[in-house]
Design a protein around this motif. Structure first.
Motif, PDB file in Angstrom:
ATOM      1  N   GLY A  38      -7.056  13.753   9.455  1.00  8.38           N
ATOM      2  CA  GLY A  38      -6.370  14.215  10.655  1.00  8.38           C
ATOM      3  C   GLY A  38      -5.011  13.571  10.859  1.00  8.38           C
ATOM      4  O   GLY A  38      -4.389  13.777  11.909  1.00  8.38           O
ATOM      5  N   GLY A  39      -4.547  12.793   9.896  1.00  6.76           N
ATOM      6  CA  GLY A  39      -3.251  12.131   9.995  1.00  6.76           C
ATOM      7  C   GLY A  39      -3.308  10.759  10.640  1.00  6.76           C
ATOM      8  O   GLY A  39      -2.273  10.085  10.751  1.00  6.76           O
ATOM      9  N   GLU A  40      -4.490  10.308  11.049  1.00  7.45           N
ATOM     10  CA  GLU A  40      -4.599   8.978  11.628  1.00  7.45           C
ATOM     11  C   GLU A  40      -4.445   7.912  10.540  1.00  7.45           C
ATOM     12  O   GLU A  40      -4.793   8.126   9.380  1.00  7.45           O
ATOM     13  CB  GLU A  40      -5.943   8.814  12.345  1.00  7.45           C
ATOM     14  N   LEU A  41      -3.908   6.766  10.923  1.00  8.00           N
ATOM     15  CA  LEU A  41      -3.678   5.681   9.980  1.00  8.00           C
ATOM     16  C   LEU A  41      -4.740   4.606  10.148  1.00  8.00           C
ATOM     17  O   LEU A  41      -5.160   4.291  11.263  1.00  8.00           O
ATOM     18  CB  LEU A  41      -2.299   5.065  10.195  1.00  8.00           C
ATOM     19  N   TYR A  42      -5.152   4.030   9.032  1.00  6.45           N
ATOM     20  CA  TYR A  42      -6.046   2.881   9.030  1.00  6.45           C
ATOM     21  C   TYR A  42      -5.284   1.710   8.412  1.00  6.45           C
ATOM     22  O   TYR A  42      -4.776   1.803   7.292  1.00  6.45           O
ATOM     23  CB  TYR A  42      -7.295   3.155   8.205  1.00  6.45           C
ATOM     24  N   LEU A  43      -5.211   0.603   9.156  1.00  5.04           N
ATOM     25  CA  LEU A  43      -4.573  -0.612   8.674  1.00  5.04           C
ATOM     26  C   LEU A  43      -5.633  -1.679   8.458  1.00  5.04           C
ATOM     27  O   LEU A  43      -6.518  -1.866   9.300  1.00  5.04           O
ATOM     28  CB  LEU A  43      -3.548  -1.125   9.682  1.00  5.04           C
TER      29      LEU A  43
ATOM     30  N   GLN B 121       3.636  14.342   1.215  1.00  6.21           N
ATOM     31  CA  GLN B 121       4.214  13.234   1.948  1.00  6.21           C
ATOM     32  C   GLN B 121       3.495  11.948   1.581  1.00  6.21           C
ATOM     33  O   GLN B 121       2.368  11.966   1.074  1.00  6.21           O
ATOM     34  CB  GLN B 121       4.129  13.496   3.457  1.00  6.21           C
ATOM     35  N   LEU B 122       4.165  10.832   1.841  1.00  6.95           N
ATOM     36  CA  LEU B 122       3.634   9.547   1.395  1.00  6.95           C
ATOM     37  C   LEU B 122       3.921   8.482   2.443  1.00  6.95           C
ATOM     38  O   LEU B 122       5.064   8.322   2.883  1.00  6.95           O
ATOM     39  CB  LEU B 122       4.293   9.141   0.073  1.00  6.95           C
ATOM     40  N   TYR B 123       2.877   7.756   2.842  1.00  2.00           N
ATOM     41  CA  TYR B 123       3.048   6.577   3.687  1.00  2.00           C
ATOM     42  C   TYR B 123       3.233   5.349   2.796  1.00  2.00           C
ATOM     43  O   TYR B 123       2.526   5.182   1.799  1.00  2.00           O
ATOM     44  CB  TYR B 123       1.834   6.369   4.584  1.00  2.00           C
ATOM     45  N   VAL B 124       4.177   4.497   3.181  1.00  2.00           N
ATOM     46  CA  VAL B 124       4.459   3.272   2.446  1.00  2.00           C
ATOM     47  C   VAL B 124       4.339   2.097   3.413  1.00  2.00           C
ATOM     48  O   VAL B 124       5.034   2.060   4.436  1.00  2.00           O
ATOM     49  CB  VAL B 124       5.877   3.305   1.833  1.00  2.00           C
ATOM     50  N   LEU B 125       3.462   1.151   3.108  1.00  2.00           N
ATOM     51  CA  LEU B 125       3.327  -0.065   3.909  1.00  2.00           C
ATOM     52  C   LEU B 125       4.111  -1.176   3.225  1.00  2.00           C
ATOM     53  O   LEU B 125       3.735  -1.656   2.155  1.00  2.00           O
ATOM     54  CB  LEU B 125       1.853  -0.452   4.047  1.00  2.00           C
ATOM     55  N   ASP B 126       5.221  -1.558   3.839  1.00  2.00           N
ATOM     56  CA  ASP B 126       6.073  -2.621   3.332  1.00  2.00           C
ATOM     57  C   ASP B 126       5.770  -3.885   4.125  1.00  2.00           C
ATOM     58  O   ASP B 126       6.351  -4.122   5.181  1.00  2.00           O
ATOM     59  CB  ASP B 126       7.540  -2.213   3.476  1.00  2.00           C
ATOM     60  N   ALA B 127       4.819  -4.692   3.628  1.00  2.00           N
ATOM     61  CA  ALA B 127       4.416  -5.891   4.366  1.00  2.00           C
ATOM     62  C   ALA B 127       5.555  -6.891   4.441  1.00  2.00           C
ATOM     63  O   ALA B 127       5.715  -7.585   5.450  1.00  2.00           O
ATOM     64  CB  ALA B 127       3.184  -6.513   3.717  1.00  2.00           C
ATOM     65  N   GLY B 128       6.353  -6.972   3.373  1.00  2.00           N
ATOM     66  CA  GLY B 128       7.486  -7.891   3.386  1.00  2.00           C
ATOM     67  C   GLY B 128       8.544  -7.487   4.398  1.00  2.00           C
ATOM     68  O   GLY B 128       9.104  -8.326   5.101  1.00  2.00           O
ATOM     69  N   GLY B 129       8.816  -6.192   4.470  1.00  2.00           N
ATOM     70  CA  GLY B 129       9.788  -5.677   5.426  1.00  2.00           C
ATOM     71  C   GLY B 129       9.198  -5.406   6.794  1.00  2.00           C
ATOM     72  O   GLY B 129       9.928  -5.025   7.719  1.00  2.00           O
TER      73      GLY B 129
ATOM     74  N   LEU C 141       7.125   6.856   6.499  1.00  2.00           N
ATOM     75  CA  LEU C 141       6.618   8.142   6.012  1.00  2.00           C
ATOM     76  C   LEU C 141       7.746   8.815   5.237  1.00  2.00           C
ATOM     77  O   LEU C 141       8.845   9.018   5.760  1.00  2.00           O
ATOM     78  CB  LEU C 141       6.181   9.022   7.174  1.00  2.00           C
ATOM     79  N   LEU C 142       7.469   9.154   3.969  1.00  2.00           N
ATOM     80  CA  LEU C 142       8.439   9.793   3.092  1.00  2.00           C
ATOM     81  C   LEU C 142       8.072  11.251   2.878  1.00  2.00           C
ATOM     82  O   LEU C 142       6.896  11.617   2.871  1.00  2.00           O
ATOM     83  CB  LEU C 142       8.504   9.076   1.741  1.00  2.00           C
ATOM     84  N   GLY C 143       9.095  12.095   2.640  1.00  2.00           N
ATOM     85  CA  GLY C 143       8.889  13.517   2.419  1.00  2.00           C
ATOM     86  C   GLY C 143       8.756  13.870   0.953  1.00  2.00           C
ATOM     87  O   GLY C 143       8.622  13.003   0.078  1.00  2.00           O
ATOM     88  N   THR C 144       8.834  15.166   0.670  1.00  2.00           N
ATOM     89  CA  THR C 144       8.591  15.693  -0.678  1.00  2.00           C
ATOM     90  C   THR C 144       9.444  15.020  -1.738  1.00  2.00           C
ATOM     91  O   THR C 144       8.976  14.720  -2.837  1.00  2.00           O
ATOM     92  CB  THR C 144       8.841  17.209  -0.691  1.00  2.00           C
ATOM     93  N   ASN C 145      10.714  14.782  -1.445  1.00  2.00           N
ATOM     94  CA  ASN C 145      11.624  14.154  -2.401  1.00  2.00           C
ATOM     95  C   ASN C 145      11.857  12.680  -2.085  1.00  2.00           C
ATOM     96  O   ASN C 145      12.899  12.120  -2.417  1.00  2.00           O
ATOM     97  CB  ASN C 145      12.947  14.912  -2.431  1.00  2.00           C
ATOM     98  N   LEU C 146      10.881  12.060  -1.427  1.00  2.00           N
ATOM     99  CA  LEU C 146      10.916  10.649  -1.055  1.00  2.00           C
ATOM    100  C   LEU C 146      11.999  10.330  -0.029  1.00  2.00           C
ATOM    101  O   LEU C 146      12.434   9.184   0.098  1.00  2.00           O
ATOM    102  CB  LEU C 146      11.073   9.755  -2.289  1.00  2.00           C
TER     103      LEU C 146
ATOM    104  N   SER D 133       0.839  -1.203   0.000  1.00  2.00           N
ATOM    105  CA  SER D 133       0.000   0.000   0.000  1.00  2.00           C
ATOM    106  C   SER D 133       0.868   1.245   0.000  1.00  2.00           C
ATOM    107  O   SER D 133       1.920   1.273   0.647  1.00  2.00           O
ATOM    108  CB  SER D 133      -0.909   0.057   1.242  1.00  2.00           C
ATOM    109  N   ILE D 134       0.413   2.255  -0.728  1.00  2.00           N
ATOM    110  CA  ILE D 134       1.009   3.588  -0.660  1.00  2.00           C
ATOM    111  C   ILE D 134      -0.124   4.585  -0.506  1.00  2.00           C
ATOM    112  O   ILE D 134      -1.181   4.439  -1.118  1.00  2.00           O
ATOM    113  CB  ILE D 134       1.885   3.911  -1.890  1.00  2.00           C
ATOM    114  N   ALA D 135       0.088   5.598   0.360  1.00  2.00           N
ATOM    115  CA  ALA D 135      -1.005   6.530   0.683  1.00  2.00           C
ATOM    116  C   ALA D 135      -0.459   7.940   0.835  1.00  2.00           C
ATOM    117  O   ALA D 135       0.245   8.235   1.806  1.00  2.00           O
ATOM    118  CB  ALA D 135      -1.705   6.094   1.968  1.00  2.00           C
ATOM    119  N   PRO D 136      -0.742   8.843  -0.120  1.00  2.00           N
ATOM    120  CA  PRO D 136      -0.295  10.234   0.006  1.00  2.00           C
ATOM    121  C   PRO D 136      -1.061  10.987   1.078  1.00  2.00           C
ATOM    122  O   PRO D 136      -2.217  10.675   1.376  1.00  2.00           O
ATOM    123  CB  PRO D 136      -0.573  10.834  -1.381  1.00  2.00           C
ATOM    124  N   ILE D 137      -0.401  12.002   1.641  1.00  2.00           N
ATOM    125  CA  ILE D 137      -1.032  12.842   2.645  1.00  2.00           C
ATOM    126  C   ILE D 137      -0.458  14.242   2.562  1.00  2.00           C
ATOM    127  O   ILE D 137       0.742  14.426   2.328  1.00  2.00           O
ATOM    128  CB  ILE D 137      -0.825  12.276   4.081  1.00  2.00           C
TER     129      ILE D 137
END
Length: 266
Positions: free
Chosen positions: A128-133, A82-90, A95-100, A74-78
């Motif tokens: 509001g910045g809350e995460l849903y998994l 900024q971008l949240y990245v869910l790495d299930a394997g890892g 949370l990544l910034g403007t330039n990743l 999953s990837i989710a911009p905010i």
């Protein structure tokens, strides 16, 4: 930065067009400024394709390590690019910034055991910045803060109305949560407190779908339907069968192979 080859339809960049990418698309998302984010599983790399020209991109990953990813689900911009990245394997959320660049990281080991053992595979982020998994094992949605504290749990296989059996996509927008259930062939809609609002059935002949605040998209092969929040219906024709779709304002994005394209919505 890499240069991208841009193909236009009818000469209108903003209205309709497509971009050829340097790697095949496995997941994609679009932020509020129409920057596109693409995860390529074969390369284990994440790309940001910059709006409005879509002629340059930023890349991160490509190998396991501090900045690498194993298997992103999953990837989710905010907010501010900024971008949240869910790495299930890892087994981590980053949370990544403007330039990743990496800003924060939350490991599965920092989550409550019942959440980690449920195996989070989908992620989205609320206004509001809350995460849903979304937990694969229990088919539940867990609302957490970025410290891993559980705020709310809902859904699941045994819930009754609004239960989830085959969750395949998760998206939060405008204080609502949209879950695509491919087993029940519905898009399930909840509010931000986990209250079930409604289920939107797949039209006959459609086998995939996604829900957004502006409406719902259903598709199969190169044919689809758009149902707006106001009740408008629009048949869709894609140039190739999409793997996934995304809606931002009056624009419907689609991804297939090495191509991301977009169509105007009424």
């Amino acid at each position: 930065m890499y240069r991208l080859r841009v193909w236009l339809s009818s000469g209108l960049l903003w209205a309709q067009g497509q971009v050829t990418l340097p790697a095949p698309v496995s997941l994609f998302a679009v932020d509020a400024l129409h920057h596109m984010y693409v995860w390529s599983e074969p390369e284990r790399a994440l790309y940001k394709v910059w709006a409005p020209r879509y002629d340059s991109l930023t890349r991160i990953g490509g190998a396991p390590g501090e900045e690498g990813f194993l298997s992103v689900t999953s990837i989710a911009p905010i907010g501010n690019q900024q971008l949240y990245v869910l790495d299930a394997g890892g087994q981590k959320i980053t949370l990544l910034g403007t330039n990743l660049q990496r800003l924060q990281q939350l490991l599965y080991s920092q989550l409550p055991p019942e959440v980690a053992q449920g195996y989070p595979v989908l992620l989205t982020v609320g206004s509001g910045g809350e995460l849903y998994l979304f937990l694969r094992e229990t088919q539940e949605v867990v609302k957490i803060d970025f410290f891993g504290r559980v705020l709310l749990r809902f859904g699941g296989k045994l819930f009754g109305p609004g239960r989830i059996i085959g969750g395949a996509a998760l998206y939060a927008e405008a204080d609502q949560l949209f879950i695509t259930d491919t087993v029940q062939r519905q898009i399930l809609v909840y509010d931000s407190w986990g209250n079930f609002l409604k289920g939107v059935a797949f039209p006959e002949g459609m086998d995939r779908g996604a829900g957004f605040a502006a409406g719902t998209v259903f598709y199969r092969d190169t044919v689809g339907w758009w149902y707006s929040r106001e009740g408008q219906e629009l048949p869709l024709r894609f140039p190739t069968a999409p793997q996934a779709v995304w809606v931002r304002e009056q624009r419907l994005y689609w991804a297939a192979g090495r191509v991301v394209g977009w169509l105007p919505l009424p």
